[in-house]
Write a protein that holds these residues in place. Structure first.
Motif, PDB file in Angstrom:
ATOM      1  N   ILE A  33       5.652 -44.285  12.984  1.00 13.87           N
ATOM      2  CA  ILE A  33       6.625 -44.961  13.842  1.00 13.87           C
ATOM      3  C   ILE A  33       6.735 -44.169  15.140  1.00 13.87           C
ATOM      4  O   ILE A  33       6.864 -42.943  15.116  1.00 13.87           O
ATOM      5  CB  ILE A  33       7.992 -45.046  13.136  1.00 13.87           C
ATOM      6  CG1 ILE A  33       7.844 -45.834  11.828  1.00 13.87           C
ATOM      7  CG2 ILE A  33       9.047 -45.669  14.047  1.00 13.87           C
ATOM      8  CD1 ILE A  33       9.018 -45.706  10.886  1.00 13.87           C
ATOM      9  N   ASP A  39      12.214 -53.811  16.292  1.00 15.72           N
ATOM     10  CA  ASP A  39      12.306 -54.613  15.080  1.00 15.72           C
ATOM     11  C   ASP A  39      11.232 -55.695  15.075  1.00 15.72           C
ATOM     12  O   ASP A  39      10.715 -56.043  14.020  1.00 15.72           O
ATOM     13  CB  ASP A  39      13.702 -55.241  14.949  1.00 15.72           C
ATOM     14  CG  ASP A  39      13.867 -55.935  13.615  1.00 15.72           C
ATOM     15  OD1 ASP A  39      13.726 -55.270  12.562  1.00 15.72           O
ATOM     16  OD2 ASP A  39      14.115 -57.167  13.601  1.00 15.72           O
ATOM     17  N   LEU A  42       8.173 -54.185  13.667  1.00 14.57           N
ATOM     18  CA  LEU A  42       8.341 -54.007  12.234  1.00 14.57           C
ATOM     19  C   LEU A  42       8.098 -55.316  11.482  1.00 14.57           C
ATOM     20  O   LEU A  42       7.342 -55.352  10.510  1.00 14.57           O
ATOM     21  CB  LEU A  42       9.744 -53.472  11.941  1.00 14.57           C
ATOM     22  CG  LEU A  42      10.030 -53.051  10.503  1.00 14.57           C
ATOM     23  CD1 LEU A  42      11.017 -51.902  10.498  1.00 14.57           C
ATOM     24  CD2 LEU A  42      10.565 -54.192   9.680  1.00 14.57           C
ATOM     25  N   MET A 105      14.064 -47.085  10.627  1.00 14.49           N
ATOM     26  CA  MET A 105      12.969 -48.057  10.697  1.00 14.49           C
ATOM     27  C   MET A 105      12.127 -48.016   9.424  1.00 14.49           C
ATOM     28  O   MET A 105      11.689 -49.064   8.933  1.00 14.49           O
ATOM     29  CB  MET A 105      12.112 -47.838  11.935  1.00 14.49           C
ATOM     30  CG  MET A 105      12.859 -48.207  13.211  1.00 14.49           C
ATOM     31  SD  MET A 105      11.776 -48.474  14.610  1.00 14.49           S
ATOM     32  CE  MET A 105      11.352 -50.188  14.352  1.00 14.49           C
ATOM     33  N   MET A 109      11.636 -51.080   6.882  1.00 15.39           N
ATOM     34  CA  MET A 109      10.308 -51.548   6.442  1.00 15.39           C
ATOM     35  C   MET A 109      10.293 -51.690   4.920  1.00 15.39           C
ATOM     36  O   MET A 109       9.750 -52.674   4.396  1.00 15.39           O
ATOM     37  CB  MET A 109       9.205 -50.596   6.903  1.00 15.39           C
ATOM     38  CG  MET A 109       7.808 -51.040   6.488  1.00 15.39           C
ATOM     39  SD  MET A 109       7.289 -52.661   7.132  1.00 15.39           S
ATOM     40  CE  MET A 109       6.677 -52.191   8.737  1.00 15.39           C
TER      41      MET A 109
END
Length: 150
Positions: A33, A39, A42, A105, A109
């Motif tokens: 990341i 987002d 992602l 994040m 995920m």
């Protein structure tokens, strides 16, 4: 975001001798990341991972996705995927997201992949010294970078 996706017949992660995640057939996903990730990146990457058709069909062709084989995912955070190696011999990781951005994040995920697959996602421990074992099937290894969507 960058992901190295390996088709495996088995994979596992241990931290300090304790198992944190183990799968049979499916994907080992190494996830990097960076600060610029959103987002949208992602969501796009999660869809790409679960939709990849790299498992063999009855004719031996790579036509099946994870759901078609009832496969699993072992997701491992790996900031070193953003190593910059142009200068010198010591990599720089300046593009990798710091934990205050990367941890949420990574956790998102996990949630997104759980929703998309309907299965528990096996994981490592963010930031830990992890030992990863795998049997790469094929070998099949795919690199996906969300900054190269086009």
């Amino acid at each position: 975001m960058r992901a190295v996706i390996q088709r495996v017949t088995e994979a596992s992660c241990t931290v300090e001798g304790e198992s944190t995640g183990k799968i049979d057939e499916g994907f080992l996903v190494l996830l990097g990341i960076e600060d610029a990730d959103t987002d949208e990146d992602l969501q796009w990457l999660a869809q790409k991972i679960v939709g990849l058709r790299v498992f063999g069909d009855e004719n031996g062709l790579m036509n099946k996705a994870l759901a078609d084989i009832d496969g699993n995912i072992l997701l491992i955070s790996q900031f070193t995927l953003f190593a910059q190696t142009k200068k010198g011999n010591r990599p720089s990781f300046i593009k990798a997201a710091r934990p205050d951005k990367a941890i949420p994040m990574y956790e998102q995920m996990i949630k997104t992949l759980t929703t998309l697959t309907g299965k528990k996602i096996a994981t490592g421990i963010f930031g830990a010294d992890m030992k990863i074992s795998l049997v790469n099937d094929g070998p099949v290894t795919i690199l996906i970078d969300t900054k190269n969507k086009e």
